[in-house]
Design a protein around this motif. Structure first.
Motif, PDB file in Angstrom:
ATOM      1  N   ALA A 117      24.108  34.071  40.189  1.00  0.00           N
ATOM      2  CA  ALA A 117      23.025  33.325  40.857  1.00  0.00           C
ATOM      3  C   ALA A 117      23.588  32.148  41.662  1.00  0.00           C
ATOM      4  CB  ALA A 117      22.021  32.829  39.816  1.00  0.00           C
ATOM      5  N   ALA A 118      24.694  31.579  41.194  1.00  0.00           N
ATOM      6  CA  ALA A 118      25.246  30.388  41.868  1.00  0.00           C
ATOM      7  C   ALA A 118      26.203  30.737  43.002  1.00  0.00           C
ATOM      8  CB  ALA A 118      25.975  29.524  40.834  1.00  0.00           C
ATOM      9  N   ALA A 119      26.795  31.921  42.957  1.00  0.00           N
ATOM     10  CA  ALA A 119      27.821  32.286  43.952  1.00  0.00           C
ATOM     11  C   ALA A 119      27.195  32.548  45.309  1.00  0.00           C
ATOM     12  CB  ALA A 119      28.583  33.516  43.474  1.00  0.00           C
ATOM     13  N   ASN A 120      27.918  32.154  46.350  1.00  0.00           N
ATOM     14  CA  ASN A 120      27.447  32.346  47.724  1.00  0.00           C
ATOM     15  C   ASN A 120      28.686  32.455  48.615  1.00  0.00           C
ATOM     16  OD1 ASN A 120      28.032  29.592  49.125  1.00  0.00           O
ATOM     17  ND2 ASN A 120      27.252  29.085  47.085  1.00  0.00           N
ATOM     18  N   PRO A 121      28.530  32.727  49.876  1.00  0.00           N
ATOM     19  CA  PRO A 121      29.725  32.931  50.715  1.00  0.00           C
ATOM     20  C   PRO A 121      30.676  31.729  50.794  1.00  0.00           C
ATOM     21  CG  PRO A 121      27.801  33.862  51.768  1.00  0.00           C
ATOM     22  CD  PRO A 121      27.295  33.102  50.580  1.00  0.00           C
ATOM     23  N   LYS A 122      30.205  30.535  50.410  1.00  0.00           N
ATOM     24  CA  LYS A 122      31.116  29.375  50.380  1.00  0.00           C
ATOM     25  C   LYS A 122      31.972  29.368  49.110  1.00  0.00           C
ATOM     26  CE  LYS A 122      27.936  26.244  51.114  1.00  0.00           C
ATOM     27  NZ  LYS A 122      27.250  24.974  51.156  1.00  0.00           N
ATOM     28  N   THR A 123      31.578  30.189  48.134  1.00  0.00           N
ATOM     29  CA  THR A 123      32.330  30.256  46.865  1.00  0.00           C
ATOM     30  C   THR A 123      33.627  31.024  47.120  1.00  0.00           C
ATOM     31  OG1 THR A 123      30.200  30.452  45.744  1.00  0.00           O
ATOM     32  CG2 THR A 123      32.162  30.869  44.426  1.00  0.00           C
ATOM     33  N   LYS A 124      34.749  30.336  47.070  1.00  0.00           N
ATOM     34  CA  LYS A 124      36.028  30.999  47.347  1.00  0.00           C
ATOM     35  C   LYS A 124      36.677  31.502  46.060  1.00  0.00           C
ATOM     36  CE  LYS A 124      35.754  31.159  51.560  1.00  0.00           C
ATOM     37  NZ  LYS A 124      35.125  30.135  52.246  1.00  0.00           N
TER      38      LYS A 124
ATOM     39  N   GLU B  46      31.648  39.023  49.035  1.00  0.00           N
ATOM     40  CA  GLU B  46      32.928  39.580  49.527  1.00  0.00           C
ATOM     41  C   GLU B  46      34.001  38.509  49.704  1.00  0.00           C
ATOM     42  OE1 GLU B  46      31.865  41.321  53.256  1.00  0.00           O
ATOM     43  OE2 GLU B  46      31.955  43.355  52.408  1.00  0.00           O
ATOM     44  N   GLU B  47      33.549  37.270  49.938  1.00  0.00           N
ATOM     45  CA  GLU B  47      34.489  36.163  50.223  1.00  0.00           C
ATOM     46  C   GLU B  47      35.115  35.585  48.957  1.00  0.00           C
ATOM     47  OE1 GLU B  47      31.364  36.430  51.214  1.00  0.00           O
ATOM     48  OE2 GLU B  47      31.325  36.265  53.399  1.00  0.00           O
ATOM     49  N   THR B  48      34.658  36.042  47.783  1.00  0.00           N
ATOM     50  CA  THR B  48      35.012  35.359  46.529  1.00  0.00           C
ATOM     51  C   THR B  48      36.073  36.102  45.728  1.00  0.00           C
ATOM     52  OG1 THR B  48      32.695  34.684  46.422  1.00  0.00           O
ATOM     53  CG2 THR B  48      34.001  34.351  44.443  1.00  0.00           C
TER      54      THR B  48
ATOM     55  N   ASP C 174      40.108  44.759  44.682  1.00  0.00           N
ATOM     56  CA  ASP C 174      40.877  43.839  45.526  1.00  0.00           C
ATOM     57  C   ASP C 174      40.351  42.408  45.470  1.00  0.00           C
ATOM     58  OD1 ASP C 174      38.559  44.022  46.926  1.00  0.00           O
ATOM     59  OD2 ASP C 174      39.439  44.909  48.738  1.00  0.00           O
ATOM     60  N   ASN C 175      39.434  42.126  44.528  1.00  0.00           N
ATOM     61  CA  ASN C 175      38.878  40.768  44.443  1.00  0.00           C
ATOM     62  C   ASN C 175      39.029  40.133  43.066  1.00  0.00           C
ATOM     63  OD1 ASN C 175      36.994  42.318  43.063  1.00  0.00           O
ATOM     64  ND2 ASN C 175      35.227  41.156  43.805  1.00  0.00           N
ATOM     65  N   VAL C 176      39.993  40.626  42.289  1.00  0.00           N
ATOM     66  CA  VAL C 176      40.180  40.079  40.942  1.00  0.00           C
ATOM     67  C   VAL C 176      41.660  39.738  40.725  1.00  0.00           C
ATOM     68  CG1 VAL C 176      39.762  40.408  38.459  1.00  0.00           C
ATOM     69  CG2 VAL C 176      38.306  41.578  40.116  1.00  0.00           C
ATOM     70  N   PHE C 177      41.890  38.593  40.097  1.00  0.00           N
ATOM     71  CA  PHE C 177      43.242  38.094  39.828  1.00  0.00           C
ATOM     72  C   PHE C 177      43.286  37.674  38.365  1.00  0.00           C
ATOM     73  CE2 PHE C 177      46.756  35.141  39.854  1.00  0.00           C
ATOM     74  CZ  PHE C 177      47.621  35.633  40.816  1.00  0.00           C
ATOM     75  N   MET C 178      44.437  37.828  37.716  1.00  0.00           N
ATOM     76  CA  MET C 178      44.552  37.465  36.295  1.00  0.00           C
ATOM     77  C   MET C 178      45.678  36.449  36.114  1.00  0.00           C
ATOM     78  SD  MET C 178      45.649  40.035  33.189  1.00  0.00           S
ATOM     79  CE  MET C 178      47.343  40.283  33.733  1.00  0.00           C
ATOM     80  N   THR C 179      45.439  35.415  35.283  1.00  0.00           N
ATOM     81  CA  THR C 179      46.517  34.481  34.941  1.00  0.00           C
ATOM     82  C   THR C 179      46.835  34.595  33.450  1.00  0.00           C
ATOM     83  OG1 THR C 179      45.007  32.641  34.476  1.00  0.00           O
ATOM     84  CG2 THR C 179      45.816  32.833  36.731  1.00  0.00           C
ATOM     85  N   ARG C 180      48.099  34.383  33.122  1.00  0.00           N
ATOM     86  CA  ARG C 180      48.542  34.477  31.721  1.00  0.00           C
ATOM     87  C   ARG C 180      49.564  33.362  31.445  1.00  0.00           C
ATOM     88  NH1 ARG C 180      47.558  39.942  30.100  1.00  0.00           N
ATOM     89  NH2 ARG C 180      48.490  39.416  28.084  1.00  0.00           N
ATOM     90  N   THR C 181      49.890  33.182  30.188  1.00  0.00           N
ATOM     91  CA  THR C 181      50.809  32.086  29.863  1.00  0.00           C
ATOM     92  C   THR C 181      51.746  32.424  28.710  1.00  0.00           C
ATOM     93  OG1 THR C 181      50.936  29.725  29.362  1.00  0.00           O
ATOM     94  CG2 THR C 181      49.216  30.947  28.227  1.00  0.00           C
ATOM     95  N   PHE C 182      52.881  31.741  28.683  1.00  0.00           N
ATOM     96  CA  PHE C 182      53.810  31.789  27.550  1.00  0.00           C
ATOM     97  C   PHE C 182      53.598  30.586  26.620  1.00  0.00           C
ATOM     98  CE2 PHE C 182      55.843  34.781  30.341  1.00  0.00           C
ATOM     99  CZ  PHE C 182      56.483  35.674  29.498  1.00  0.00           C
ATOM    100  N   SER C 183      52.570  29.777  26.924  1.00  0.00           N
ATOM    101  CA  SER C 183      52.393  28.524  26.171  1.00  0.00           C
ATOM    102  C   SER C 183      51.683  28.713  24.841  1.00  0.00           C
ATOM    103  CB  SER C 183      51.560  27.536  26.989  1.00  0.00           C
ATOM    104  OG  SER C 183      52.168  27.261  28.209  1.00  0.00           O
ATOM    105  N   LYS C 184      50.983  29.819  24.660  1.00  0.00           N
ATOM    106  CA  LYS C 184      50.136  29.947  23.474  1.00  0.00           C
ATOM    107  C   LYS C 184      50.807  30.841  22.433  1.00  0.00           C
ATOM    108  CE  LYS C 184      47.362  27.252  25.594  1.00  0.00           C
ATOM    109  NZ  LYS C 184      47.317  25.839  25.217  1.00  0.00           N
TER     110      LYS C 184
END
Ligand code: PMP
Length: 361
Positions: free
Chosen positions: A144-151, A180-182, A208-218
């Motif tokens: 509901a909150a996302a819009n084309p300005k949401t990067k 599409e812009e998000t 093509d619109n999803v990215f994943m982050t992971r860590t060695f800190s935990k």
């Protein structure tokens, strides 16, 4: 008055509050405030750091090829689509630098991790906070909150500091429904605590619109060395590499991370101890009237009657040499976040909270 002024947004940044490590006048404290691994790093990682010392006059690898290959092999991912950072914090910052700026919105949820806001403000973008539903991320509210300005949309799954998760179907529905812009960023800092969970890597591979982050800190216990990574569409990884410093990870950090990956027995041990003592602690707290949501991570969000009781309990625990985390800054004033320690630490914190509650009864 100086005419030298910072960029817009910078002065709105409230400095990151890290978990306390000391209590004035109390020796032998147990630190349960930063979601660190109570068992430390794998002995193999420690040995790798020692071995790296003689080569410290050399600059490190710029492309982190050996580490990316090892991460790819373990997770079944293409190493070319992996980027490494000085903690996943740095990957979050690269994403904001590369994809958001003045006039753009960076969206995260009500109790979301504080670096999303800091990194958005640092590039002059507008942080947008979306309500959660009883401490669980709401896909409907984000859509509901996302819009084309949401990067960028950041969600941590499991989330910090709530410890809650949303299911794969919900994450897929979010990815499908965004403009599409998000770019949707799945922060998997705590993913390894969930047995068999891919942290959304499959969704990243498929879209093509999803990215994943992971860590060695935990779970890998290497927070002090600063190693994180991201996996995403090739175009996005190529963009992020343009803003990445050429020597952003040290020789020692790279060596430790590779050695840690090679010790999955240790990871399995840490995961199972965490699950065992997390369940035990949640039950012990429930028995003395302190509720918590089922946690999927290496901490519990303990809820007290009100803010005054949470603060009084924190004070009491500090007096006992137990440091937990206040989370009022995350919109959770009546809660304390308690990292799952080893058996002794869990027994100590449970005993202290019981005594605190009995003292108030
Ligand atoms: N994401 C979440 C949800 C976290 O809790 C943390 C650590 N507090 C991070 C990212 C960043 O961790 P690091 O930079 O150590 O990889």
């Amino acid at each position: 008055m100086t005419k030298i002024t910072p960029q817009p947004g910078i002065m709105e940044i409230a400095l990151y509050q890290s978990g306390a490590a000391h209590v004035e006048g109390v020796a032998n404290v147990v630190k349960l405030s930063s979601n660190e691994n109570p068992f430390g790093p794998s002995p193999r990682a420690i040995a790798a750091v020692r071995d790296s010392a003689a080569g410290l006059h050399r600059y490190p690898s710029t492309d982190h090829g050996v580490l990316r290959k090892a991460i790819g092999a373990l997770n079944g991912l293409d190493p070319d689509r992996i980027i490494c950072g000085a903690g996943s914090d740095e990957i979050i910052s690269f994403l904001c630098q590369a994809y958001a700026g003045p006039g753009d919105e960076v969206l995260y949820t009500e109790h979301g991790f504080s670096m999303y806001r800091i990194s958005a403000l640092a590039v002059g973008a507008t942080p947008v906070v979306v309500p959660e539903q009883d401490r669980v991320i709401s896909v409907d509210n984000i859509l509901a909150a996302a819009n084309p300005k949401t990067k960028l949309v950041f969600i941590a799954n499991p989330a910090n500091p709530t410890g809650t998760m949303i299911g794969a179907a919900e994450v897929a529905r979010l990815a499908e429904g965004l403009p599409e812009e998000t770019l949707l960023v799945l922060d998997g800092a705590y993913a390894e605590f969930v047995e068999g969970f891919d942290a959304g890597a499959g969704l990243v591979s498929a879209r093509d619109n999803v990215f994943m982050t992971r860590t060695f800190s935990k779970i890998y216990g290497l927070g002090g060395l600063r190693v994180g990574w991201g996996y995403g569409p090739q175009e996005i990884v190529d963009v992020l590499n343009r803003v990445r410093g050429p020597f952003n990870l040290s020789n020692s950090a790279l060596a430790a991370a590779v050695a840690a990956l090679d010790d999955q027995d240790y990871v399995d041990y840490c995961r199972s101890e965490n699950a065992k003592w997390r369940g035990w602690l949640a039950e012990a707290l429930a028995e003395c009237g302190v509720a918590s949501d089922t946690s999927c991570a290496n901490f519990i969000l303990a809820r007290f009657t009100d803010q005054a009781e949470a603060e009084a309990c924190d004070q009491y625990l500090q007096g006992q040499g137990l440091i937990v985390r206040r989370v009022a800054g995350y919109g959770l004033p009546n809660a304390l976040r308690i990292t799952i320690g080893d058996e002794a630490a869990c027994r100590r914190v449970a005993g202290a909270i019981k005594a605190f509650k009995e003292g108030r009864a």
